[in-house]
Design an enzyme around this catalytic site. Structure first.
Site, PDB file in Angstrom:
ATOM      1  N   ALA A  99       0.949  -1.143  -0.005  1.00 25.81           N
ATOM      2  CA  ALA A  99       0.069   0.032  -0.089  1.00 25.81           C
ATOM      3  C   ALA A  99       0.881   1.346   0.122  1.00 25.81           C
ATOM      4  CB  ALA A  99      -0.934   0.024   1.152  1.00 25.81           C
ATOM      5  N   GLY A 119       0.853  -5.002   1.145  1.00 28.39           N
ATOM      6  CA  GLY A 119      -0.413  -4.959   0.294  1.00 28.39           C
ATOM      7  C   GLY A 119      -0.257  -5.756  -1.225  1.00 28.39           C
ATOM      8  N   GLU A 128      -0.348  -9.306  -0.509  1.00 23.07           N
ATOM      9  CA  GLU A 128      -1.810  -9.593  -0.138  1.00 23.07           C
ATOM     10  C   GLU A 128      -2.589  -9.660  -1.458  1.00 23.07           C
ATOM     11  OE1 GLU A 128      -1.786  -6.422   2.782  1.00 23.07           O
ATOM     12  OE2 GLU A 128      -2.429  -8.025   4.238  1.00 23.07           O
ATOM     13  N   GLU A 160       5.110  -5.097   7.072  1.00 23.76           N
ATOM     14  CA  GLU A 160       4.431  -4.273   7.814  1.00 23.76           C
ATOM     15  C   GLU A 160       4.923  -3.873   9.263  1.00 23.76           C
ATOM     16  OE1 GLU A 160       2.908  -6.450   6.039  1.00 23.76           O
ATOM     17  OE2 GLU A 160       1.369  -5.480   4.633  1.00 23.76           O
TER      18      GLU A 160
HETATM   19  N1  CO8 Z   1       4.760   3.227  -0.899  1.00 24.76           N
HETATM   20  C1  CO8 Z   1       4.928   4.401  -1.248  1.00 24.76           C
HETATM   21  N2  CO8 Z   1       6.029   4.494  -2.014  1.00 24.76           N
HETATM   22  C2  CO8 Z   1       6.657   3.612  -2.078  1.00 24.76           C
HETATM   23  C3  CO8 Z   1       6.515   2.451  -1.465  1.00 24.76           C
HETATM   24  C4  CO8 Z   1       5.401   2.076  -1.011  1.00 24.76           C
HETATM   25  N3  CO8 Z   1       4.934   0.930  -0.107  1.00 24.76           N
HETATM   26  N4  CO8 Z   1       7.582   1.432  -1.914  1.00 24.76           N
HETATM   27  C5  CO8 Z   1       8.326   2.056  -2.839  1.00 24.76           C
HETATM   28  N5  CO8 Z   1       8.160   3.293  -2.699  1.00 24.76           N
HETATM   29  C6  CO8 Z   1       8.770   4.291  -3.629  1.00 24.76           C
HETATM   30  C7  CO8 Z   1       9.915   4.840  -2.592  1.00 24.76           C
HETATM   31  O1  CO8 Z   1       9.623   5.693  -1.708  1.00 24.76           O
HETATM   32  C8  CO8 Z   1      10.800   5.548  -3.721  1.00 24.76           C
HETATM   33  O2  CO8 Z   1      10.127   6.752  -3.881  1.00 24.76           O
HETATM   34  P1  CO8 Z   1      11.303   8.213  -4.215  1.00 24.76           P
HETATM   35  O3  CO8 Z   1      12.146   7.858  -5.242  1.00 24.76           O
HETATM   36  O4  CO8 Z   1      10.188   9.200  -4.395  1.00 24.76           O
HETATM   37  O5  CO8 Z   1      11.711   8.358  -2.745  1.00 24.76           O
HETATM   38  C9  CO8 Z   1      10.628   4.825  -4.889  1.00 24.76           C
HETATM   39  O6  CO8 Z   1       9.380   4.152  -4.509  1.00 24.76           O
HETATM   40  C10 CO8 Z   1      11.575   3.758  -5.291  1.00 24.76           C
HETATM   41  O7  CO8 Z   1      11.830   3.033  -3.943  1.00 24.76           O
HETATM   42  P2  CO8 Z   1      13.137   2.789  -3.088  1.00 24.76           P
HETATM   43  O8  CO8 Z   1      14.292   3.742  -3.561  1.00 24.76           O
HETATM   44  O9  CO8 Z   1      13.151   2.557  -1.708  1.00 24.76           O
HETATM   45  O10 CO8 Z   1      13.663   1.404  -4.164  1.00 24.76           O
HETATM   46  P3  CO8 Z   1      14.822   0.380  -3.575  1.00 24.76           P
HETATM   47  O11 CO8 Z   1      14.931  -0.761  -4.641  1.00 24.76           O
HETATM   48  O12 CO8 Z   1      15.878   0.753  -2.697  1.00 24.76           O
HETATM   49  O13 CO8 Z   1      13.667  -0.451  -2.510  1.00 24.76           O
HETATM   50  C11 CO8 Z   1      11.864  -1.515  -1.739  1.00 24.76           C
HETATM   51  C12 CO8 Z   1      12.828  -1.127  -2.827  1.00 24.76           C
HETATM   52  C13 CO8 Z   1      12.563  -2.783  -1.058  1.00 24.76           C
HETATM   53  C14 CO8 Z   1      10.600  -2.356  -2.198  1.00 24.76           C
HETATM   54  C15 CO8 Z   1      11.456  -0.418  -0.781  1.00 24.76           C
HETATM   55  O14 CO8 Z   1      11.031   0.594  -1.600  1.00 24.76           O
HETATM   56  C16 CO8 Z   1      10.480  -0.803   0.283  1.00 24.76           C
HETATM   57  O15 CO8 Z   1      10.863  -1.247   1.325  1.00 24.76           O
HETATM   58  N6  CO8 Z   1       9.203  -0.460   0.134  1.00 24.76           N
HETATM   59  C17 CO8 Z   1       8.348  -0.185   0.988  1.00 24.76           C
HETATM   60  C18 CO8 Z   1       7.785  -1.778   1.328  1.00 24.76           C
HETATM   61  C19 CO8 Z   1       6.555  -1.747   2.423  1.00 24.76           C
HETATM   62  O16 CO8 Z   1       6.785  -1.694   3.598  1.00 24.76           O
HETATM   63  N7  CO8 Z   1       5.471  -2.152   1.869  1.00 24.76           N
HETATM   64  C20 CO8 Z   1       4.299  -2.457   2.956  1.00 24.76           C
HETATM   65  C21 CO8 Z   1       3.586  -1.297   2.821  1.00 24.76           C
HETATM   66  S1  CO8 Z   1       2.243  -1.110   4.422  1.00 24.76           S
HETATM   67  C22 CO8 Z   1       1.135  -2.195   3.493  1.00 24.76           C
HETATM   68  O17 CO8 Z   1       1.317  -2.635   2.388  1.00 24.76           O
HETATM   69  C23 CO8 Z   1      -0.058  -2.217   4.232  1.00 24.76           C
HETATM   70  C24 CO8 Z   1      -1.241  -2.947   3.550  1.00 24.76           C
HETATM   71  C25 CO8 Z   1      -2.639  -2.642   4.016  1.00 24.76           C
HETATM   72  C26 CO8 Z   1      -3.670  -2.652   2.912  1.00 24.76           C
HETATM   73  C27 CO8 Z   1      -4.827  -2.442   3.685  1.00 24.76           C
HETATM   74  C28 CO8 Z   1      -5.887  -1.975   2.722  1.00 24.76           C
HETATM   75  C29 CO8 Z   1      -7.139  -2.691   2.684  1.00 24.76           C
END
Ligand code: CO8
Length: 259
Positions: free
Chosen positions: A69, A110, A113, A133
Site C-alpha cells: 500500500a 499489500g 496480499e 508492515e
Molecule cells: N509506498 C509508497 N512509496 C513507495 C513504496 C510504498 N509502499 N515502496 C516504494 N516506494 C517508493 C519509494 O519511496 C521511492 O520513491 P522516491 O524515489 O520518491 O523516494 C521509490 O518507490 C523507489 O523505492 P526505493 O528507492 O526504496 O527502491 P529500493 O530498490 O531501494 O527498495 C523496496 C525497494 C525494498 C521495495 C523499498 O522501496 C521498500 O521497502 N518499500 C516499502 C515496502 C513496504 O514496507 N511495504 C508495505 C507497505 S504497508 C502495506 O502494504 C499495508 C497494506 C494494508 C492494506 C490495507 C488496505 C485494505
C-alpha cells in the site's frame, strides 16, 4: 451522462479471451494508492462482465509486482480512519472469473496480499514476497495474516509477519505460496498461455471451480464437500456438461461455443 476517465496507473490489454492488467506506477514501485486500486477494481469488474473474456492476468513490472500500500498516502492517517481500508481491495476474490497473478520483483505488504487474493500465483525467478508492515509499526491489513498462514502454515507465516523478512521465489515455491516459477522473460507469456487455456473451457465450470476451491478456506470439510457435490450436480443442467462429455465419447475436441 456518465463520464469515464482513462486509467492512468494501469495498462490494459486483451489477448484473445484473456484480459491482461499491468500495474503501472514505476516511480513508486507500483505502490497501491487509492487511485490505482480504484482503477484496478473498475477494470477487473469490466473484464468480469465481458463475455469475450474468460480469464485475467494481473502483473506489474520486472522490478515490482507491487511494493505495498502507498505508505506516503497512508502515513498522515489517524484513528478512527476514514473508510479507506477495503474500499477497492476485495475485488479480486469477489469477481467470478479466475485471476492469475504473474509476480516479478517485489510483492510486499499489500502487494503480497493482492497476489494472494488471486487464484493462481506464478512467479519469476527474481520475485520476492514479504509482509514487512511490522517495520512500519503496523500489521498486514488486507488479509496477510490470514491468507499467508493458510498458504504456507503457521511457522513460516509467523516468521514472515513478525520479522518482516522477504522470501525469495524458490522458497515461495517450496512453501506452496507460488504454483510455478519461470525465467523473468517467460513469466507473462507463460501466464497468458495458462489463462488462454482456462479461457477455452466452460465459463460456468471455471467460475464454480474458483468458488468451490475458495470455499475450502471458508467452511468445514463436510460443508465444503456438500457444497462441491451440489455444484457438481447442478452442472448437469448445463449444455457445457453435455458437450464436454459428448466430445470425450466421440473422440473430438469439445466446443463450448466460445467462438
Ligand atoms: N509506498 C509508497 N512509496 C513507495 C513504496 C510504498 N509502499 N515502496 C516504494 N516506494 C517508493 C519509494 O519511496 C521511492 O520513491 P522516491 O524515489 O520518491 O523516494 C521509490 O518507490 C523507489 O523505492 P526505493 O528507492 O526504496 O527502491 P529500493 O530498490 O531501494 O527498495 C523496496 C525497494 C525494498 C521495495 C523499498 O522501496 C521498500 O521497502 N518499500 C516499502 C515496502 C513496504 O514496507 N511495504 C508495505 C507497505 S504497508 C502495506 O502494504 C499495508 C497494506 C494494508 C492494506 C490495507 C488496505 C485494505
Amino acid at each position: 451522462m456518465t463520464t469515464t476517465t482513462a486509467p492512468e496507473m494501469i495498462l490494459v490489454e486483451t489477448h484473445g479471451r484473456v484480459g491482461l492488467i499491468r500495474l503501472n506506477r514505476p516511480k513508486a514501485m507500483n505502490a497501491l494508492c487509492d487511485q490505482l486500486m480504484q482503477e484496478l477494481g473498475a477494470q477487473l469488474d469490466a473484464f468480469d462482465a465481458d463475455p469475450a473474456i474468460g480469464a485475467i492476468v494481473l502483473t506489474g513490472s520486472d522490478k515490482a509486482f507491487a511494493a505495498g500500500a502507498d505508505i506516503k498516502e497512508m502515513h498522515p492517517r489517524t484513528y478512527p480512519l476514514e473508510d479507506f481500508i477495503g474500499r477497492h481491495w476485495e475485488t479480486v476474490p469477489r469477481i467470478r472469473k479466475p485471476v492469475i497473478a504473474a509476480v516479478a520483483g517485489f510483492a510486499l505488504g499489500g502487494g503480497c496480499e493482492l497476489a494472494m487474493m488471486c487464484d493462481i500465483i506464478l512467479a519469476a525467478e527474481n520475485a520476492r514476497f514479504g509482509q514487512p508492515e511490522i517495520n512500519l509499526g503496523v500489521i498486514p491489513g488486507a488479509g496477510g495474516t490470514q491468507r499467508l498462514t493458510r498458504a504456507v502454515g503457521k511457522a513460516k507465516a509467523m516468521d514472515m509477519v513478525l520479522t518482516g523478512r522477504m522470501m525469495d521465489a524458490a522458497e515461495a515455491e517450496r512453501a506452496n505460496l507460488v504454483s510455478r516459477l519461470f525465467p523473468l522473460d517467460q513469466l507473462v507469456p507463460e501466464a497468458l498461455k495458462i489463462a488462454a487455456r482456462i479461457a477455452t473451457l466452460s465459463p460456468v465450470a471455471v467460475a464454480v471451480s474458483k468458488a468451490s476451491v475458495n470455499r475450502a478456506f471458508e467452511t468445514t470439510l463436510a460443508e465444503g464437500v456438500r457444497y462441491e457435490r451440489a455444484v457438481f450436480l447442478s452442472l448437469f443442467g448445463t449444455p457445457h456438461q453435455r458437450e464436454g462429455m459428448a466430445a470425450f465419447v466421440e473422440k473430438r475436441p469439445a466446443d463450448f461455443g466460445l467462438g
